[in-house]
Scaffold this motif. Structure first.
Motif, PDB file in Angstrom:
ATOM      1  N   SER A   1      68.120 -10.726  40.027  1.00  0.00           N
ATOM      2  CA  SER A   1      67.004 -11.139  39.174  1.00  0.00           C
ATOM      3  C   SER A   1      66.211 -12.235  39.864  1.00  0.00           C
ATOM      4  CB  SER A   1      67.518 -11.696  37.842  1.00  0.00           C
ATOM      5  OG  SER A   1      68.279 -10.740  37.155  1.00  0.00           O
TER       6      SER A   1
ATOM      7  N   LEU B   1      62.639 -18.646  32.751  1.00  0.00           N
ATOM      8  CA  LEU B   1      61.451 -17.879  32.370  1.00  0.00           C
ATOM      9  C   LEU B   1      60.875 -18.437  31.070  1.00  0.00           C
ATOM     10  CD1 LEU B   1      59.411 -15.651  32.714  1.00  0.00           C
ATOM     11  CD2 LEU B   1      61.059 -14.040  31.720  1.00  0.00           C
ATOM     12  N   ALA B   2      61.722 -18.816  30.127  1.00  0.00           N
ATOM     13  CA  ALA B   2      61.244 -19.425  28.878  1.00  0.00           C
ATOM     14  C   ALA B   2      60.501 -20.730  29.165  1.00  0.00           C
ATOM     15  CB  ALA B   2      62.413 -19.664  27.924  1.00  0.00           C
TER      16      ALA B   2
ATOM     17  N   LYS C   1      58.167  -7.391  31.177  1.00  0.00           N
ATOM     18  CA  LYS C   1      59.396  -6.602  31.309  1.00  0.00           C
ATOM     19  C   LYS C   1      59.497  -5.969  32.692  1.00  0.00           C
ATOM     20  CE  LYS C   1      59.498  -5.468  26.417  1.00  0.00           C
ATOM     21  NZ  LYS C   1      59.249  -4.391  25.453  1.00  0.00           N
TER      22      LYS C   1
ATOM     23  N   SER D   1      65.332 -10.174  31.437  1.00  0.00           N
ATOM     24  CA  SER D   1      65.168 -11.582  31.018  1.00  0.00           C
ATOM     25  C   SER D   1      63.946 -11.790  30.126  1.00  0.00           C
ATOM     26  CB  SER D   1      65.024 -12.496  32.241  1.00  0.00           C
ATOM     27  OG  SER D   1      66.171 -12.456  33.031  1.00  0.00           O
ATOM     28  N   ALA D   2      62.999 -10.854  30.169  1.00  0.00           N
ATOM     29  CA  ALA D   2      61.702 -11.057  29.506  1.00  0.00           C
ATOM     30  C   ALA D   2      61.809 -11.215  27.994  1.00  0.00           C
ATOM     31  CB  ALA D   2      60.750  -9.918  29.851  1.00  0.00           C
TER      32      ALA D   2
ATOM     33  N   CYS E   1      66.616 -16.484  35.399  1.00  0.00           N
ATOM     34  CA  CYS E   1      67.309 -16.245  34.132  1.00  0.00           C
ATOM     35  C   CYS E   1      66.320 -16.405  32.977  1.00  0.00           C
ATOM     36  CB  CYS E   1      68.471 -17.232  33.969  1.00  0.00           C
ATOM     37  SG  CYS E   1      67.932 -18.950  33.780  1.00  0.00           S
ATOM     38  N   LYS E   2      66.773 -16.068  31.780  1.00  0.00           N
ATOM     39  CA  LYS E   2      65.887 -16.149  30.614  1.00  0.00           C
ATOM     40  C   LYS E   2      65.480 -17.589  30.309  1.00  0.00           C
ATOM     41  CE  LYS E   2      69.677 -16.227  27.242  1.00  0.00           C
ATOM     42  NZ  LYS E   2      70.337 -15.473  26.169  1.00  0.00           N
ATOM     43  N   HIS E   3      66.313 -18.561  30.664  1.00  0.00           N
ATOM     44  CA  HIS E   3      66.011 -19.966  30.351  1.00  0.00           C
ATOM     45  C   HIS E   3      64.846 -20.491  31.187  1.00  0.00           C
ATOM     46  CE1 HIS E   3      70.398 -19.340  29.638  1.00  0.00           C
ATOM     47  NE2 HIS E   3      69.963 -19.634  28.421  1.00  0.00           N
TER      48      HIS E   3
ATOM     49  N   PRO F   1      64.495 -11.777  25.900  1.00  0.00           N
ATOM     50  CA  PRO F   1      65.227 -12.959  25.446  1.00  0.00           C
ATOM     51  C   PRO F   1      64.475 -14.264  25.725  1.00  0.00           C
ATOM     52  CG  PRO F   1      66.696 -11.507  26.678  1.00  0.00           C
ATOM     53  CD  PRO F   1      65.310 -10.961  26.824  1.00  0.00           C
ATOM     54  N   ALA F   2      63.727 -14.311  26.827  1.00  0.00           N
ATOM     55  CA  ALA F   2      62.943 -15.511  27.132  1.00  0.00           C
ATOM     56  C   ALA F   2      61.843 -15.708  26.091  1.00  0.00           C
ATOM     57  CB  ALA F   2      62.343 -15.418  28.533  1.00  0.00           C
TER      58      ALA F   2
END
Length: 141
Positions: free
Chosen positions: A101, A108-109, A36, A42-43, A104-106, A45-46
């Motif tokens: 940022s 990072l996932a 975080k 993004s953390a 994005c969350k994607h 949601p990822a």
């Protein structure tokens, strides 16, 4: 997994997560506050995308690889870990235009899934991979 576009602290955290998962298969709870802090909003949601098995590594016989991430909206986004890029609007706006940022969350996932060994895998032909790439171009055009 070259992430030379990420700051050293982010690269180190992802290495630590990978090592922890290889040694103990422990959850990300140990790392959540650092995730975080480094990756901001993004953390979480990822991590949700990883938990939902939303990340698929798509690989062709020649070894070309991309990732598809099923977003929380139900839309499929294409991510390229080799060049740190995602096709989602948040990446374009928050990362590229505003520089608010790191990612994005994607994407990072994708990085978290790689570290945790949680990517689904899909082998496709060269033609199928080309069609995936062309479909992305049409969506943008």
């Amino acid at each position: 997994m070259d992430r030379s576009t990420l700051p050293a602290v982010a690269q180190e955290l992802l290495r630590e997560i990978k090592k922890a998962f290889q040694e103990t298969s422990q959850g990300t709870d140990t790392f959540s506050s650092r995730l975080k802090f480094i990756f901001g909003p993004s953390a979480v949601p990822a991590l949700d995308l990883v938990d939902q098995h939303s990340v698929t590594q798509v690989r062709s016989p020649s070894g070309r690889t991309l990732y598809q991430v099923l977003g929380s909206s139900g839309k499929l986004y294409t991510c390229y870990s080799s060049c740190h890029f995602c096709t989602c609007p948040a990446f374009e706006f928050s990362v590229l235009q505003k520089s608010e940022s790191l990612l994005c969350k994607h994407i990072l996932a994708v990085y978290l899934s790689q570290a945790m060994g949680a990517c689904q895998e899909l082998a496709v032909s060269e033609e199928q991979l080309t069609n995936i790439l062309l479909a992305e171009e049409e969506d943008e055009g």
